[in-house]
Design an enzyme around this catalytic site. Structure first.
Site, short mmCIF file in Angstrom:
data_model
loop_
_atom_site.label_atom_id
_atom_site.label_comp_id
_atom_site.label_asym_id
_atom_site.label_seq_id
_atom_site.Cartn_x
_atom_site.Cartn_y
_atom_site.Cartn_z
N GLY A 129 -6.76 -7.10 6.88
CA GLY A 129 -6.40 -5.71 7.15
C GLY A 129 -7.54 -4.96 7.80
O GLY A 129 -7.62 -4.84 9.02
N SER A 130 -8.47 -4.50 6.96
CA SER A 130 -9.60 -3.69 7.47
C SER A 130 -10.39 -4.41 8.55
O SER A 130 -10.78 -3.80 9.54
CB SER A 130 -10.56 -3.34 6.33
OG SER A 130 -9.85 -2.95 5.21
N MET B 157 -4.38 -13.88 -4.37
CA MET B 157 -5.10 -12.62 -4.15
C MET B 157 -6.59 -12.89 -4.31
O MET B 157 -7.01 -13.55 -5.27
CB MET B 157 -4.70 -11.55 -5.17
CG MET B 157 -3.28 -11.02 -5.06
SD MET B 157 -2.77 -10.43 -3.45
CE MET B 157 -4.01 -9.21 -3.04
N MET C 226 4.47 -5.97 -4.02
CA MET C 226 3.67 -5.61 -5.20
C MET C 226 4.47 -4.56 -5.97
O MET C 226 4.08 -3.40 -6.06
CB MET C 226 2.30 -5.08 -4.77
CG MET C 226 1.35 -6.17 -4.31
SD MET C 226 0.00 -5.55 -3.27
CE MET C 226 0.84 -5.54 -1.69
N GLY D 93 -3.58 -3.68 -4.45
CA GLY D 93 -3.32 -2.24 -4.51
C GLY D 93 -3.97 -1.46 -3.37
O GLY D 93 -3.46 -0.43 -2.97
N PHE D 94 -5.07 -1.98 -2.87
CA PHE D 94 -5.79 -1.23 -1.83
C PHE D 94 -6.40 -2.19 -0.81
O PHE D 94 -6.83 -3.28 -1.18
CB PHE D 94 -6.92 -0.40 -2.45
CG PHE D 94 -6.42 0.57 -3.50
CD1 PHE D 94 -5.97 1.83 -3.12
CD2 PHE D 94 -6.38 0.20 -4.83
CE1 PHE D 94 -5.49 2.72 -4.09
CE2 PHE D 94 -5.90 1.08 -5.81
CZ PHE D 94 -5.45 2.35 -5.42
N GLY D 95 -6.46 -1.73 0.43
CA GLY D 95 -7.20 -2.47 1.45
C GLY D 95 -8.68 -2.14 1.31
O GLY D 95 -9.07 -1.25 0.54
N GLY D 96 -9.50 -2.86 2.05
CA GLY D 96 -10.92 -2.53 2.14
C GLY D 96 -11.76 -2.88 0.92
O GLY D 96 -12.87 -2.37 0.79
N MET E 275 4.09 -1.51 -2.08
CA MET E 275 3.50 -1.15 -3.39
C MET E 275 4.31 -0.01 -4.01
O MET E 275 4.65 0.94 -3.30
CB MET E 275 2.06 -0.67 -3.20
CG MET E 275 1.18 -1.66 -2.48
SD MET E 275 -0.48 -0.97 -2.26
CE MET E 275 -1.26 -2.26 -1.29
N ASP F 4 2.72 -5.01 3.26
CA ASP F 4 2.43 -4.77 1.84
C ASP F 4 3.30 -3.67 1.26
O ASP F 4 3.18 -2.52 1.68
CB ASP F 4 0.96 -4.38 1.68
CG ASP F 4 0.01 -5.53 1.96
OD1 ASP F 4 0.11 -6.55 1.26
OD2 ASP F 4 -0.79 -5.41 2.90
N HIS G 172 4.97 -8.91 1.37
CA HIS G 172 4.26 -9.11 0.10
C HIS G 172 4.68 -7.99 -0.85
O HIS G 172 4.27 -6.83 -0.67
CB HIS G 172 2.75 -9.08 0.41
CG HIS G 172 1.84 -9.11 -0.78
ND1 HIS G 172 0.50 -8.84 -0.71
CD2 HIS G 172 2.09 -9.40 -2.08
CE1 HIS G 172 -0.06 -8.95 -1.91
NE2 HIS G 172 0.89 -9.28 -2.76
N HIS H 65 1.77 -9.10 8.27
CA HIS H 65 1.72 -9.04 6.80
C HIS H 65 2.07 -7.61 6.37
O HIS H 65 1.43 -6.64 6.79
CB HIS H 65 0.33 -9.43 6.30
CG HIS H 65 0.24 -9.50 4.80
ND1 HIS H 65 0.71 -10.57 4.07
CD2 HIS H 65 -0.26 -8.62 3.90
CE1 HIS H 65 0.49 -10.34 2.78
NE2 HIS H 65 -0.08 -9.15 2.64
N SER I 290 -2.75 -7.38 8.30
CA SER I 290 -2.05 -6.53 7.34
C SER I 290 -1.86 -5.13 7.91
O SER I 290 -2.82 -4.40 8.16
CB SER I 290 -2.86 -6.44 6.04
OG SER I 290 -2.25 -5.47 5.22
N ASP J 11 -5.40 -13.28 0.58
CA ASP J 11 -5.23 -11.86 0.88
C ASP J 11 -6.26 -11.02 0.13
O ASP J 11 -6.27 -11.02 -1.10
CB ASP J 11 -3.79 -11.46 0.47
CG ASP J 11 -3.43 -10.05 0.86
OD1 ASP J 11 -4.20 -9.41 1.59
OD2 ASP J 11 -2.34 -9.61 0.44
N GLY J 12 -7.10 -10.32 0.90
CA GLY J 12 -8.05 -9.38 0.32
C GLY J 12 -9.48 -9.66 0.73
O GLY J 12 -10.04 -10.71 0.39
N GLY J 13 -10.05 -8.75 1.50
CA GLY J 13 -11.46 -8.86 1.89
C GLY J 13 -11.77 -10.02 2.81
O GLY J 13 -12.92 -10.47 2.88
C1 DX5 Z 1 -3.83 -5.29 -0.94
C2 DX5 Z 1 -2.96 -5.96 0.09
C3 DX5 Z 1 -3.68 -6.52 1.24
C4 DX5 Z 1 -4.56 -5.57 2.02
C5 DX5 Z 1 -5.72 -6.38 2.51
O1 DX5 Z 1 -3.23 -5.27 -2.18
O2 DX5 Z 1 -2.19 -6.99 -0.47
O3 DX5 Z 1 -2.77 -7.18 2.13
O4 DX5 Z 1 -3.92 -4.94 3.10
O5 DX5 Z 1 -6.62 -5.53 3.12
P1 DX5 Z 1 -8.12 -5.98 3.44
O6 DX5 Z 1 -8.03 -7.12 4.42
O7 DX5 Z 1 -8.70 -4.72 4.01
O8 DX5 Z 1 -8.74 -6.38 2.14
ZN ZN Z 2 -0.95 -8.22 0.95
#
Ligand code: DX5
Ligand code: ZN
Length: 216
Positions: free
Chosen positions: A197-198, A137, A68, A142-145, A37, A35, A66, A33, A8, A175-177
């Site tokens: 992502g992170s 999801m 959002m 909304g946020f990475g990490g 928003m 994102d 993606h 990927h 991501s 997607d996510g964590g």
């Molecule tokens: C969050 C995004 C994700 C995000 C994932 O809403 O859709 O794609 O970048 O980041 P990590 O892998 O850090 O959870």
């Molecule tokens: Zn995403």
């Protein structure tokens, strides 16, 4: 077929976007990927067309976009024109989902539906045959990490049996964590595309982290 990895770009260094795109190009990753928003559908604002155009200029792998954003149907053509290869829209963001999915396919892009954490997979029963992919999801978008939510595993299993029951080969993307601790169980539960992502970009060696996820 082995599973796919989609780093991501939200977690990349935007001051060194070309460098990070080239890292993904030269890595074991399969897709980018992306994102988007809008500050309405999710509380955060990420980036839009100019940044995606810049990514497209360097990316040699497909862009998995993606969305959002509220009423994504307003922007499908534009995302296709600037180089999206796959476009996913949230079930919760568009009133006439079938029309929006058809609109995506009419542009030549592959179409997918995304579900928020607490939206049950059963709502996809009738639209599944139209979907190249379903994105589940595993956090609140909304946020990475953020921390991965365990309820994801049972949703994947239910969705995989729905897909099998209809004799489809729809991808399931998570997607996510996502990290090295949950990746194997996600694949074993029936997922076949992992977004990270992170875990990738906040590490010392992003390319190696991608390879580790790919080899799981
Ligand atoms: C969050 C995004 C994700 C995000 C994932 O809403 O859709 O794609 O970048 O980041 P990590 O892998 O850090 O959870
Ligand atoms: Zn995403």
């Amino acid at each position: 077929m082995s599973h796919l990895i989609a780093p991501s770009i939200l977690a990349a260094d935007f001051g060194n976007l070309q460098r990070d795109c080239e890292m993904v190009n030269n890595s074991d990753a399969d897709w980018f990927h992306i994102d988007v928003m809008d500050g309405h559908f999710v509380p955060n604002i990420s980036y839009g067309m100019p940044v995606i155009k810049a990514i497209k200029k360097y990316a040699t792998k497909p862009l998995d976009v993606h969305l959002m954003i509220e009423k994504p149907e307003r922007y499908i053509e534009e995302f296709a024109n600037i180089g999206a290869d796959i476009i996913t829209v949230h079930y919760e963001s568009t009133v006439h989902l079938h029309r929006t999915i058809t609109q995506i396919k009419d542009t030549g892009c592959k179409a997918g539906v995304v579900l928020n954490l607490t939206t049950p997979v059963s709502v996809l029963e009738d639209i599944l045959p139209q979907c190249f992919m379903v994105l589940l999801m595993s956090i609140n978008p909304g946020f990475g990490g953020q921390k991965f939510e365990e309820m994801t595993y049972s949703k994947i299993k239910k969705l995989r049996s729905m897909i099998n029951a209809q004799n489809l080969n729809t991808h399931i993307e998570i997607d996510g964590g996502v990290n090295d601790k949950n990746a194997r169980k996600l694949i074993e539960s029936g997922a076949d595309v992992l977004v990270a992502g992170s875990y990738v970009f906040k590490s010392e060696n992003p390319s190696q982290k991608i390879s580790e996820l790919k080899l799981i």
